[in-house]
Design a protein around this motif. Structure first.
Motif, PDB file in Angstrom:
ATOM      1  N   MET A 282       0.970  -1.227  -0.028  1.00 26.44           N
ATOM      2  CA  MET A 282       0.211  -0.095  -0.006  1.00 26.44           C
ATOM      3  C   MET A 282       0.780   1.215   0.128  1.00 26.44           C
ATOM      4  O   MET A 282       2.409   1.264   0.354  1.00 26.44           O
ATOM      5  CB  MET A 282      -0.964  -0.054   1.277  1.00 26.44           C
ATOM      6  N   ASP A 283       0.067   2.479  -0.298  1.00 28.56           N
ATOM      7  CA  ASP A 283       1.137   3.487  -0.411  1.00 28.56           C
ATOM      8  C   ASP A 283       0.910   4.367   0.971  1.00 28.56           C
ATOM      9  O   ASP A 283       0.175   3.713   1.832  1.00 28.56           O
ATOM     10  CB  ASP A 283       0.742   4.473  -1.535  1.00 28.56           C
ATOM     11  N   LEU A 284       1.538   5.472   1.099  1.00 31.02           N
ATOM     12  CA  LEU A 284       1.176   6.221   2.301  1.00 31.02           C
ATOM     13  C   LEU A 284      -0.134   6.675   2.678  1.00 31.02           C
ATOM     14  O   LEU A 284      -0.391   6.951   4.090  1.00 31.02           O
ATOM     15  CB  LEU A 284       2.361   7.405   2.411  1.00 31.02           C
ATOM     16  N   ALA A 285      -1.199   6.684   1.739  1.00 34.37           N
ATOM     17  CA  ALA A 285      -2.213   7.094   2.187  1.00 34.37           C
ATOM     18  C   ALA A 285      -3.256   5.759   2.730  1.00 34.37           C
ATOM     19  O   ALA A 285      -4.353   5.934   3.120  1.00 34.37           O
ATOM     20  CB  ALA A 285      -3.236   7.940   1.097  1.00 34.37           C
ATOM     21  N   GLY A 286      -2.504   4.485   2.682  1.00 36.11           N
ATOM     22  CA  GLY A 286      -3.094   3.266   3.055  1.00 36.11           C
ATOM     23  C   GLY A 286      -4.035   2.823   1.672  1.00 36.11           C
ATOM     24  O   GLY A 286      -4.867   1.884   1.934  1.00 36.11           O
ATOM     25  N   ILE A 287      -3.603   3.203   0.721  1.00 35.07           N
ATOM     26  CA  ILE A 287      -4.562   2.687  -0.516  1.00 35.07           C
ATOM     27  C   ILE A 287      -3.468   1.601  -1.313  1.00 35.07           C
ATOM     28  O   ILE A 287      -2.205   1.769  -1.324  1.00 35.07           O
ATOM     29  CB  ILE A 287      -4.876   3.848  -1.657  1.00 35.07           C
ATOM     30  N   VAL A 288      -4.141   0.525  -1.669  1.00 32.89           N
ATOM     31  CA  VAL A 288      -3.320  -0.473  -2.349  1.00 32.89           C
ATOM     32  C   VAL A 288      -2.511   0.159  -3.452  1.00 32.89           C
ATOM     33  O   VAL A 288      -2.936   0.879  -4.404  1.00 32.89           O
ATOM     34  CB  VAL A 288      -4.376  -1.759  -2.943  1.00 32.89           C
ATOM     35  N   HIS A 289      -1.179  -0.212  -3.645  1.00 30.17           N
ATOM     36  CA  HIS A 289      -0.396   0.482  -4.593  1.00 30.17           C
ATOM     37  C   HIS A 289      -0.818  -0.139  -5.863  1.00 30.17           C
ATOM     38  O   HIS A 289      -1.180  -1.146  -6.227  1.00 30.17           O
ATOM     39  CB  HIS A 289       1.053  -0.122  -4.296  1.00 30.17           C
ATOM     40  N   PHE A 290      -0.866   0.717  -6.954  1.00 31.74           N
ATOM     41  CA  PHE A 290      -1.164   0.589  -8.164  1.00 31.74           C
ATOM     42  C   PHE A 290      -0.661  -0.571  -8.619  1.00 31.74           C
ATOM     43  O   PHE A 290      -1.264  -1.454  -9.774  1.00 31.74           O
ATOM     44  CB  PHE A 290      -0.985   1.584  -9.229  1.00 31.74           C
ATOM     45  N   SER A 291       0.575  -1.085  -8.632  1.00 26.89           N
ATOM     46  CA  SER A 291       1.115  -2.480  -9.373  1.00 26.89           C
ATOM     47  C   SER A 291       0.308  -3.716  -8.701  1.00 26.89           C
ATOM     48  O   SER A 291       0.628  -4.822  -9.626  1.00 26.89           O
ATOM     49  CB  SER A 291       2.815  -2.328  -9.077  1.00 26.89           C
ATOM     50  N   TRP A 292       0.067  -3.497  -7.888  1.00 31.21           N
ATOM     51  CA  TRP A 292      -0.755  -4.786  -7.204  1.00 31.21           C
ATOM     52  C   TRP A 292      -1.892  -5.261  -8.041  1.00 31.21           C
ATOM     53  O   TRP A 292      -2.369  -6.229  -7.793  1.00 31.21           O
ATOM     54  CB  TRP A 292      -1.154  -4.833  -5.746  1.00 31.21           C
ATOM     55  N   PHE A 293      -2.481  -4.292  -8.837  1.00 31.83           N
ATOM     56  CA  PHE A 293      -3.590  -4.735  -9.609  1.00 31.83           C
ATOM     57  C   PHE A 293      -3.184  -5.778 -10.593  1.00 31.83           C
ATOM     58  O   PHE A 293      -3.827  -6.457 -10.995  1.00 31.83           O
ATOM     59  CB  PHE A 293      -4.318  -3.384 -10.028  1.00 31.83           C
ATOM     60  N   PHE A 294      -1.918  -5.520 -10.979  1.00 34.64           N
ATOM     61  CA  PHE A 294      -1.650  -6.289 -12.235  1.00 34.64           C
ATOM     62  C   PHE A 294      -1.197  -7.879 -11.548  1.00 34.64           C
ATOM     63  O   PHE A 294      -1.684  -8.767 -12.232  1.00 34.64           O
ATOM     64  CB  PHE A 294      -0.212  -5.862 -12.755  1.00 34.64           C
ATOM     65  N   HIS A 295      -0.659  -7.731 -10.381  1.00 30.15           N
ATOM     66  CA  HIS A 295      -0.777  -9.039  -9.730  1.00 30.15           C
ATOM     67  C   HIS A 295      -2.051  -9.852  -9.651  1.00 30.15           C
ATOM     68  O   HIS A 295      -2.195 -10.958  -9.685  1.00 30.15           O
ATOM     69  CB  HIS A 295      -0.039  -8.981  -8.121  1.00 30.15           C
ATOM     70  N   TYR A 296      -3.056  -9.021  -9.195  1.00 33.09           N
ATOM     71  CA  TYR A 296      -4.406  -9.561  -8.935  1.00 33.09           C
ATOM     72  C   TYR A 296      -4.938 -10.153 -10.140  1.00 33.09           C
ATOM     73  O   TYR A 296      -5.592 -11.374 -10.265  1.00 33.09           O
ATOM     74  CB  TYR A 296      -5.459  -8.506  -8.482  1.00 33.09           C
TER      75      TYR A 296
ATOM     76  N   ARG B  94       2.957 -12.218 -21.134  1.00 32.46           N
ATOM     77  CA  ARG B  94       2.375 -11.340 -21.553  1.00 32.46           C
ATOM     78  C   ARG B  94       3.041 -10.357 -22.390  1.00 32.46           C
ATOM     79  O   ARG B  94       4.156  -9.928 -22.107  1.00 32.46           O
ATOM     80  CB  ARG B  94       1.802 -10.393 -20.220  1.00 32.46           C
ATOM     81  N   VAL B  95       2.292  -9.668 -23.354  1.00 30.98           N
ATOM     82  CA  VAL B  95       2.718  -8.757 -24.374  1.00 30.98           C
ATOM     83  C   VAL B  95       2.424  -7.368 -24.169  1.00 30.98           C
ATOM     84  O   VAL B  95       2.835  -6.128 -24.549  1.00 30.98           O
ATOM     85  CB  VAL B  95       3.045  -9.049 -25.826  1.00 30.98           C
ATOM     86  N   ALA B  96       1.158  -7.302 -23.282  1.00 28.71           N
ATOM     87  CA  ALA B  96       0.462  -5.849 -22.841  1.00 28.71           C
ATOM     88  C   ALA B  96      -0.351  -6.079 -21.688  1.00 28.71           C
ATOM     89  O   ALA B  96      -0.801  -7.194 -21.359  1.00 28.71           O
ATOM     90  CB  ALA B  96      -0.481  -5.383 -24.081  1.00 28.71           C
ATOM     91  N   ALA B  97      -0.466  -4.991 -21.029  1.00 28.25           N
ATOM     92  CA  ALA B  97      -1.245  -4.814 -19.895  1.00 28.25           C
ATOM     93  C   ALA B  97      -1.594  -3.462 -19.526  1.00 28.25           C
ATOM     94  O   ALA B  97      -0.873  -2.537 -19.772  1.00 28.25           O
ATOM     95  CB  ALA B  97      -0.569  -5.328 -18.606  1.00 28.25           C
ATOM     96  N   ALA B  98      -2.807  -3.234 -19.126  1.00 27.16           N
ATOM     97  CA  ALA B  98      -3.381  -1.900 -18.841  1.00 27.16           C
ATOM     98  C   ALA B  98      -4.251  -2.163 -17.570  1.00 27.16           C
ATOM     99  O   ALA B  98      -4.881  -2.980 -17.584  1.00 27.16           O
ATOM    100  CB  ALA B  98      -3.945  -1.307 -20.037  1.00 27.16           C
ATOM    101  N   CYS B  99      -4.228  -0.915 -16.706  1.00 26.85           N
ATOM    102  CA  CYS B  99      -5.348  -0.921 -15.839  1.00 26.85           C
ATOM    103  C   CYS B  99      -5.948   0.356 -15.602  1.00 26.85           C
ATOM    104  O   CYS B  99      -5.149   1.267 -15.749  1.00 26.85           O
ATOM    105  CB  CYS B  99      -4.742  -1.337 -14.528  1.00 26.85           C
TER     106      CYS B  99
ATOM    107  N   ILE C 217     -13.959  -0.971  -8.907  1.00 29.71           N
ATOM    108  CA  ILE C 217     -12.672  -0.271  -8.405  1.00 29.71           C
ATOM    109  C   ILE C 217     -11.610   0.126  -9.409  1.00 29.71           C
ATOM    110  O   ILE C 217     -11.238   0.819  -9.527  1.00 29.71           O
ATOM    111  CB  ILE C 217     -11.953  -1.475  -7.263  1.00 29.71           C
ATOM    112  N   ALA C 218     -11.573  -1.228 -10.473  1.00 31.77           N
ATOM    113  CA  ALA C 218     -10.785  -0.890 -11.626  1.00 31.77           C
ATOM    114  C   ALA C 218     -10.997  -1.835 -12.817  1.00 31.77           C
ATOM    115  O   ALA C 218     -11.739  -2.914 -12.603  1.00 31.77           O
ATOM    116  CB  ALA C 218      -9.465  -1.479 -10.997  1.00 31.77           C
TER     117      ALA C 218
END
Length: 125
Positions: A1-15, A42-47, A86-87
């Motif tokens: 998570m980031d300093l605001a307590g929000i899940v870091h953007f990169s984790w969405f790719f893990h999910y 993977r050759v492309a990913a977007a969120c 969420i995303a």
């Protein structure tokens, strides 16, 4: 998570990657079985992020095959918390033949794999 307590953007790719593995398991397949002649890098990913996901919040992820061509699979993902999106994201993989020299070359998706999947119709996530 980031300093605001929000899940870091990169984790969405893990999910999305975990959901992809679950989709393959549900089809009776593995993305990386031992000794496999082909792989699916993977050759492309977007969120796109619609609402923050905070530490310890539960959410759902839905993945579907939005498009499958001779050598490529494109997934569409929707992550929700209740009715709230969420995303949304996409991932594209290409079927490649594994070679002893570590080089990769795109090849047709084996029929025994392709026949286990259906391309979903309707609106993209």
């Amino acid at each position: 998570m980031d300093l605001a307590g929000i899940v870091h953007f990169s984790w969405f790719f893990h999910y999305m990657g975990e959901a992809e593995q679950a989709l393959w398991r549900a089809a009776g397949l593995s993305l990386a079985p031992p000794g496999a002649a082909v792989g699916f890098p993977r050759v492309a990913a977007a969120c796109e992020y619609h609402h923050p996901l905070r530490f310890d919040e539960e959410f759902e992820i839905c993945i579907r095959i939005a498009e499958m061509r001779e050598k490529m699979i494109r997934y569409s993902c929707l992550m929700t918390r209740g009715d709230e999106p969420i995303a949304t994201g996409t991932m594209t993989t290409v079927c490649v033949r594994k070679r002893p020299d570590q080089s990769l070359g795109a090849v047709p998706i084996p029929p025994e794999i392709a026949m286990r999947f259906e391309v979903a119709t309707g609106v993209d996530a």
